[in-house]
Design a protein around this motif. Structure first.
Motif, PDB file in Angstrom:
ATOM      1  N   PHE A  49       0.808  -1.308   0.069  1.00 15.57           N
ATOM      2  CA  PHE A  49      -0.068  -0.172   0.050  1.00 15.57           C
ATOM      3  C   PHE A  49       0.955   1.398  -0.077  1.00 15.57           C
ATOM      4  O   PHE A  49       0.526   2.331  -0.794  1.00 15.57           O
ATOM      5  CB  PHE A  49      -0.880  -0.112   1.153  1.00 15.57           C
ATOM      6  CG  PHE A  49      -2.038   1.289   1.278  1.00 15.57           C
ATOM      7  CD1 PHE A  49      -2.615   1.453   0.025  1.00 15.57           C
ATOM      8  CD2 PHE A  49      -2.202   1.907   2.318  1.00 15.57           C
ATOM      9  CE1 PHE A  49      -3.755   2.673   0.056  1.00 15.57           C
ATOM     10  CE2 PHE A  49      -3.037   2.902   2.612  1.00 15.57           C
ATOM     11  CZ  PHE A  49      -3.882   3.249   1.205  1.00 15.57           C
ATOM     12  N   GLU A  50       1.961   1.184   0.812  1.00 14.12           N
ATOM     13  CA  GLU A  50       2.831   2.454   0.790  1.00 14.12           C
ATOM     14  C   GLU A  50       3.499   2.324  -0.684  1.00 14.12           C
ATOM     15  O   GLU A  50       3.619   3.796  -1.170  1.00 14.12           O
ATOM     16  CB  GLU A  50       4.009   2.203   1.824  1.00 14.12           C
ATOM     17  CG  GLU A  50       5.024   3.278   1.941  1.00 14.12           C
ATOM     18  CD  GLU A  50       6.162   3.111   2.906  1.00 14.12           C
ATOM     19  OE1 GLU A  50       7.123   3.542   2.890  1.00 14.12           O
ATOM     20  OE2 GLU A  50       5.677   2.560   3.945  1.00 14.12           O
ATOM     21  N   HIS A  51       3.860   1.406  -1.345  1.00 15.35           N
ATOM     22  CA  HIS A  51       4.435   1.732  -2.709  1.00 15.35           C
ATOM     23  C   HIS A  51       3.387   2.221  -3.568  1.00 15.35           C
ATOM     24  O   HIS A  51       3.669   3.115  -4.572  1.00 15.35           O
ATOM     25  CB  HIS A  51       4.928   0.376  -3.301  1.00 15.35           C
ATOM     26  CG  HIS A  51       5.933  -0.313  -2.626  1.00 15.35           C
ATOM     27  ND1 HIS A  51       6.978   0.564  -2.147  1.00 15.35           N
ATOM     28  CD2 HIS A  51       6.442  -1.465  -2.443  1.00 15.35           C
ATOM     29  CE1 HIS A  51       7.922  -0.381  -1.473  1.00 15.35           C
ATOM     30  NE2 HIS A  51       7.751  -1.511  -1.816  1.00 15.35           N
ATOM     31  N   ALA A  52       2.150   1.981  -3.539  1.00 13.87           N
ATOM     32  CA  ALA A  52       1.079   2.150  -4.265  1.00 13.87           C
ATOM     33  C   ALA A  52       0.933   3.669  -4.027  1.00 13.87           C
ATOM     34  O   ALA A  52       0.654   4.540  -5.034  1.00 13.87           O
ATOM     35  CB  ALA A  52      -0.221   1.539  -4.075  1.00 13.87           C
ATOM     36  N   LEU A  63       6.997  13.060 -11.213  1.00 10.85           N
ATOM     37  CA  LEU A  63       8.064  12.557 -10.999  1.00 10.85           C
ATOM     38  C   LEU A  63       8.023  11.012 -11.460  1.00 10.85           C
ATOM     39  O   LEU A  63       7.911  10.096 -10.650  1.00 10.85           O
ATOM     40  CB  LEU A  63       8.494  12.447  -9.446  1.00 10.85           C
ATOM     41  CG  LEU A  63       8.856  14.020  -8.903  1.00 10.85           C
ATOM     42  CD1 LEU A  63       8.937  13.876  -7.547  1.00 10.85           C
ATOM     43  CD2 LEU A  63       9.856  14.606  -9.692  1.00 10.85           C
ATOM     44  N   THR A  64       7.564  10.824 -12.546  1.00 11.64           N
ATOM     45  CA  THR A  64       7.167   9.350 -13.244  1.00 11.64           C
ATOM     46  C   THR A  64       8.357   8.508 -13.309  1.00 11.64           C
ATOM     47  O   THR A  64       8.026   7.247 -13.182  1.00 11.64           O
ATOM     48  CB  THR A  64       6.785   9.618 -14.716  1.00 11.64           C
ATOM     49  OG1 THR A  64       7.572  10.446 -15.359  1.00 11.64           O
ATOM     50  CG2 THR A  64       5.417  10.571 -14.764  1.00 11.64           C
ATOM     51  N   GLY A  65       9.538   8.750 -13.448  1.00 12.33           N
ATOM     52  CA  GLY A  65      10.859   7.735 -13.416  1.00 12.33           C
ATOM     53  C   GLY A  65      10.632   6.825 -12.141  1.00 12.33           C
ATOM     54  O   GLY A  65      10.737   5.660 -12.170  1.00 12.33           O
ATOM     55  N   THR A  66      10.506   7.807 -10.904  1.00 11.28           N
ATOM     56  CA  THR A  66      10.495   6.812  -9.800  1.00 11.28           C
ATOM     57  C   THR A  66       9.444   6.145  -9.616  1.00 11.28           C
ATOM     58  O   THR A  66       9.406   5.008  -9.068  1.00 11.28           O
ATOM     59  CB  THR A  66      10.880   7.727  -8.556  1.00 11.28           C
ATOM     60  OG1 THR A  66      12.025   8.594  -8.742  1.00 11.28           O
ATOM     61  CG2 THR A  66      10.935   7.126  -7.123  1.00 11.28           C
ATOM     62  N   ALA A  67       8.399   6.610 -10.056  1.00  4.85           N
ATOM     63  CA  ALA A  67       7.190   5.872  -9.987  1.00  4.85           C
ATOM     64  C   ALA A  67       6.840   4.843 -10.551  1.00  4.85           C
ATOM     65  O   ALA A  67       6.424   3.825 -10.259  1.00  4.85           O
ATOM     66  CB  ALA A  67       5.730   6.886 -10.560  1.00  4.85           C
ATOM     67  N   ARG A  72       7.806  -2.617  -9.843  1.00  8.89           N
ATOM     68  CA  ARG A  72       8.369  -3.655  -9.646  1.00  8.89           C
ATOM     69  C   ARG A  72       8.139  -4.093  -8.125  1.00  8.89           C
ATOM     70  O   ARG A  72       7.962  -5.054  -7.463  1.00  8.89           O
ATOM     71  CB  ARG A  72       9.932  -3.888  -9.923  1.00  8.89           C
ATOM     72  CG  ARG A  72      10.560  -5.034  -9.537  1.00  8.89           C
ATOM     73  CD  ARG A  72       9.838  -6.430 -10.602  1.00  8.89           C
ATOM     74  NE  ARG A  72      10.448  -7.671 -10.029  1.00  8.89           N
ATOM     75  CZ  ARG A  72      10.254  -8.648 -11.089  1.00  8.89           C
ATOM     76  NH1 ARG A  72       9.900  -8.613 -12.057  1.00  8.89           N
ATOM     77  NH2 ARG A  72      10.689  -9.701 -10.496  1.00  8.89           N
ATOM     78  N   LEU A  73       8.630  -3.025  -7.239  1.00  9.95           N
ATOM     79  CA  LEU A  73       8.360  -3.258  -5.640  1.00  9.95           C
ATOM     80  C   LEU A  73       6.914  -3.629  -5.213  1.00  9.95           C
ATOM     81  O   LEU A  73       6.994  -4.116  -4.523  1.00  9.95           O
ATOM     82  CB  LEU A  73       8.971  -2.085  -5.080  1.00  9.95           C
ATOM     83  CG  LEU A  73      10.434  -1.839  -5.289  1.00  9.95           C
ATOM     84  CD1 LEU A  73      10.949  -0.368  -4.722  1.00  9.95           C
ATOM     85  CD2 LEU A  73      11.291  -2.659  -4.950  1.00  9.95           C
TER      86      LEU A  73
END
Length: 214
Positions: A49-52, A63-67, A72-73
């Motif tokens: 949930f935190e990743h989402a 900041l789409t690159g990090t998104a 994968r995570l």
């Protein structure tokens, strides 16, 4: 559909996804673990949930690159939550919760590869395994973002990442959140939460992948 139309649809999708996140948060807060399996599963659900949440906020901030790297995570946390909830045996659970002595951290129990966990899930929940395997086929492309490969370089050189591709990322993210909710409800074995899970699916169907039957 024009680029402006795509941007407007992405903004609307992100708004709907925020409402999904609020209801997901409320559901997870009501989940109280009653066993080792429940504790580990809920921790993995919280991680997923935190990743989402981070994905949505990063996309909203541009900041789409990090998104994209987080895809994968997020996926791995979802698979591990589903596997722990319904497939992990008692021996693995006991090992995973056994304290490890020594200055260096090492995993107390073997971390199974995604392919192995998907195989186990397929034996217990075939339909879920099919859907997760489908998602894996799209998630594999995100490896390059995780490891700063060619796609990460190409992304950094783009003026902006296409909104239609970001919509696909958000749709898959939202679908995986339903699997997170399902794993959490199964792990805590609370029948009172089952109707909430159904309501979550019905209420937020509009922000799921267009071809999803969830």
């Amino acid at each position: 559909m024009s680029e402006l139309d795509d941007d407007a649809h992405l903004a609307k999708l992100l708004e709907a996804s925020e409402a999904l996140d609020e209801d997901m948060d409320n559901l997870l807060r009501k989940c109280q673990p009653r066993s080792k399996r429940g504790v580990i599963t809920l921790a993995l659900c919280g991680t997923a949930f935190e990743h989402a949440l981070s994905q949505r906020l990063l996309i909203e901030a541009g900041l789409t690159g990090t998104a994209l790297a987080l895809c994968r995570l997020h996926f791995e946390a979802v698979v591990r939550a589903a596997w722990t909830a319904q497939c992990a045996d008692d021996e693995w659970l006991d090992k995973f919760t056994t304290p490890i002595e020594g200055p260096r951290h090492r995993e107390p129990a073997e971390q199974l590869p995604i392919a192995t966990m998907l195989n186990h899930i397929g034996q217990q929940i075939p339909l879920l395994a099919v859907e997760l395997s489908r998602l894996l086929s799209t998630i594999k492309a995100m490896h390059s973002f995780v490891h700063s490969g060619s796609q990460a370089v190409a992304h950094a050189l783009m003026p902006s990442y296409p909104s239609d591709k970001l919509m696909a990322v958000v749709w898959n993210r939202n679908l995986m959140l339903l699997y997170v909710a399902n794993a959490a409800v199964i792990a805590v074995q609370d029948p009172a939460l089952v109707p909430r899970m159904r309501l979550l699916r019905e209420k937020h169907g509009s922000c799921m992948p267009p071809t999803s039957q969830s």
